[in-house]
Design a protein around this motif. Structure first.
Motif, mmCIF file in Angstrom:
data_model
loop_
_atom_site.group_PDB
_atom_site.id
_atom_site.type_symbol
_atom_site.label_atom_id
_atom_site.label_comp_id
_atom_site.label_asym_id
_atom_site.label_seq_id
_atom_site.Cartn_x
_atom_site.Cartn_y
_atom_site.Cartn_z
ATOM 1 N N HIS A 54 0.827 -1.179 0.103
ATOM 2 C CA HIS A 54 0.109 0.208 -0.106
ATOM 3 C C HIS A 54 0.888 1.404 0.148
ATOM 4 N N ALA A 55 0.396 2.252 -0.900
ATOM 5 C CA ALA A 55 1.161 3.594 -0.709
ATOM 6 C C ALA A 55 0.745 4.120 0.396
ATOM 7 N N PHE A 56 1.792 4.751 1.138
ATOM 8 C CA PHE A 56 1.316 5.306 2.558
ATOM 9 C C PHE A 56 1.959 6.584 2.500
ATOM 10 N N ARG A 57 0.912 7.751 2.882
ATOM 11 C CA ARG A 57 1.577 9.296 2.832
ATOM 12 C C ARG A 57 0.881 10.142 3.835
ATOM 13 N N VAL A 58 1.299 11.088 4.019
ATOM 14 C CA VAL A 58 0.667 11.979 4.824
ATOM 15 C C VAL A 58 -0.195 12.940 3.881
ATOM 16 N N HIS A 59 -1.570 13.233 4.204
ATOM 17 C CA HIS A 59 -2.387 13.531 3.100
ATOM 18 C C HIS A 59 -2.784 14.833 3.450
ATOM 19 N N GLN A 60 -2.904 15.346 4.812
ATOM 20 C CA GLN A 60 -3.374 16.614 5.198
ATOM 21 C C GLN A 60 -3.214 16.861 6.703
ATOM 22 N N VAL A 61 -2.758 18.159 6.889
ATOM 23 C CA VAL A 61 -2.673 18.586 8.143
ATOM 24 C C VAL A 61 -3.899 19.612 8.543
ATOM 25 N N LEU A 62 -4.619 19.329 9.485
ATOM 26 C CA LEU A 62 -5.602 20.290 10.041
ATOM 27 C C LEU A 62 -5.118 21.237 10.917
#
Length: 457
Positions: A54-62
């Motif tokens: 699975h590609a694993f990444r940081v998507h968003q910071v709220l």
């Protein structure tokens, strides 16, 4: 100002008293959110690639919190199944975020100060307090592969409620469209998130010296399971539907445990519920002192019959103790290399993190082990090992340090996804496959790992 597409080093998780939640979108992407300093960090796990990973990444910071965040939970509401994040922070503020698909002007949609559903200005939606400072920031969406950040779904701020009675420490979503919240003063609140004009309503107060964690019974409306700072698990009644009468709301239907020793004022560290059959549920509690307890609870109506989905007269009764695991007495644990080592080598820190999951038809309890191992327990009623424990196994390539949080989610073909965050600042994802022979270990494989949470470039 954050700009989409920049390389992001995610904030370090808030290790003490913060929660992680696993949720799914309609785009075949799994989102995992955790509390990171004064923000919520959303990680994205994409579908399997050609190598079976699975590609694993940081998507968003709220961003936009004035204090450390302490709680995050997911919620699905509305006829179209809108996906929400419910978050809280130490400044007694509760904020919600909704998952948006990029349509029209992406620039407007990603501005947290812009419109957020129904033409309402999310910045002006306050309840019982002053405006929260620092909200006019942009969320950061990080690209992955060849996809443009503008083409990815993103979380947009939905509502902000400041000056709650106390800091909210736990939140959980039920099966009837409600979110339950618990704070450090023992208040329990219900919120029908997704309904226009809905407000947070108090259900109970002064529960067990403060709420630490919460869980809902699988497929049951009207009863929330509350883990309290005094070490007792309580079953509290709330309104299952809008038409439910107010009689009995906030009533404690049953209790598990008794007041005892706590660590840092926390008696229950983790809480998870699973339905075994009919109206029989197993409630797992991660306790102070390195203990994991599983109790069997049966639901019935007021006349002693089988309980239904509505909570009209529904009662809960603790029937028996299934098993109690004393993790401190385990002589060995598994480190990342798979070799056995003494527990003294890794210390005795135990966060009490646990989660239920189904692998095919097999019900498994996932718990942390000392030194960064994750244990999968099944057949909890069958004591078969030489050391007097149920059947269990350690997931391969576990963390090098203590486990902070574990969460699970279903995958295709009856497989189970297990996600965890460890004190080694890594987030790992495993895939557990079904096995016909319940006496054999489950095939488990580490499919993705994100390292360096909170690290600097």
């Amino acid at each position: 100002m954050n700009q989409p597409g920049r390389v992001l080093f995610a904030p370090s998780p808030n290790w003490y008293g913060a929660h992680m939640s696993c949720l799914f979108s309609s785009e075949n992407v799994t989102f995992v959110a955790y509390c990171g300093q004064r923000s919520i960090v959303v990680l994205a796990i994409d579908s399997l690639d050609s190598r079976g990973r699975h590609a694993f990444r940081v998507h968003q910071v709220l961003p936009g919190y004035n204090a450390r965040t302490s709680c995050v939970a997911c919620h699905v509401a509305g006829d179209e199944g809108e996906l929400y994040l419910v978050t809280a922070s130490q400044d007694k503020c509760v904020q919600t975020w909704v998952l948006r698909c990029p349509e029209g002007d992406r620039g407007e949609a990603n501005q947290t100060g812009g419109e957020s559903g129904g033409g309402r200005d999310a910045m002006q939606e306050k309840e019982g307090g002053d405006a929260v400072d620092g909200l006019r920031e942009e969320t950061l969406v990080v690209g992955c592969g060849g996809d443009e950040p503008a083409r990815q779904p993103f979380f947009s701020r939905h509502r902000v409620m400041s000056k709650r009675p106390a800091e909210v420490k736990a939140a959980v979503s039920d099966c009837s469209g409600s979110v339950l919240l618990g704070d450090v003063k023992g208040n329990v609140f219900q919120w029908r998130l997704g309904e226009h004009g809905s407000r947070i309503q108090r259900v109970a107060s002064s529960i067990g010296r403060g709420v630490v964690t919460m869980a809902c019974l699988e497929g049951v409306r009207g009863i929330v399971v509350v883990g309290c700072a005094d070490g007792i698990v309580r079953f509290v009644r709330y309104a299952a539907t809008q038409d439910s009468c107010d009689e009995g709301l906030g009533e404690v239907l049953a209790e598990i445990g008794s007041e005892g020793a706590t660590i840092d004022g926390i008696g229950i560290h983790g809480l998870a519920c699973a339905k075994t059959s009919g109206d029989v549920h197993w409630v797992a509690s991660g306790l102070s002192g390195g203990r994991v307890r599983v109790d069997e609870v049966i639901l019935a109506d007021g006349d002693g019959g089988v309980g239904g989905a509505d909570n009209g007269g529904l009662t809960a009764k603790v029937r028996r103790r299934v098993v109690e695991l004393d993790m401190l007495r385990l002589a060995t644990c598994m480190n990342r290399s798979g070799k056995k080592s003494s527990k003294e080598k890794h210390g005795t820190r135990f966060w009490g993190s646990l989660a239920w999951g189904r692998v095919g038809t097999r019900l498994c309890l996932l718990t942390e082990g000392f030194g960064g191992g994750i244990l999968a327990w099944w057949g909890l009623e069958d004591i078969v090992t030489e050391d007097g424990l149920p059947r269990h196994q350690t997931l391969p390539e576990s963390h090098s340090r203590a486990i902070f949080r574990i969460c699970t989610g279903s995958m295709d073909s009856g497989a189970l996804m297990v996600t965890s965050i460890g004190l080694d600042r890594t987030c790992s994802v495993w895939r557990l496959l079904p096995m016909a022979d319940v006496r054999k270990e489950l095939p488990a494989k580490l499919v993705s790992r994100l390292v360096g949470l909170g690290a600097h470039p």
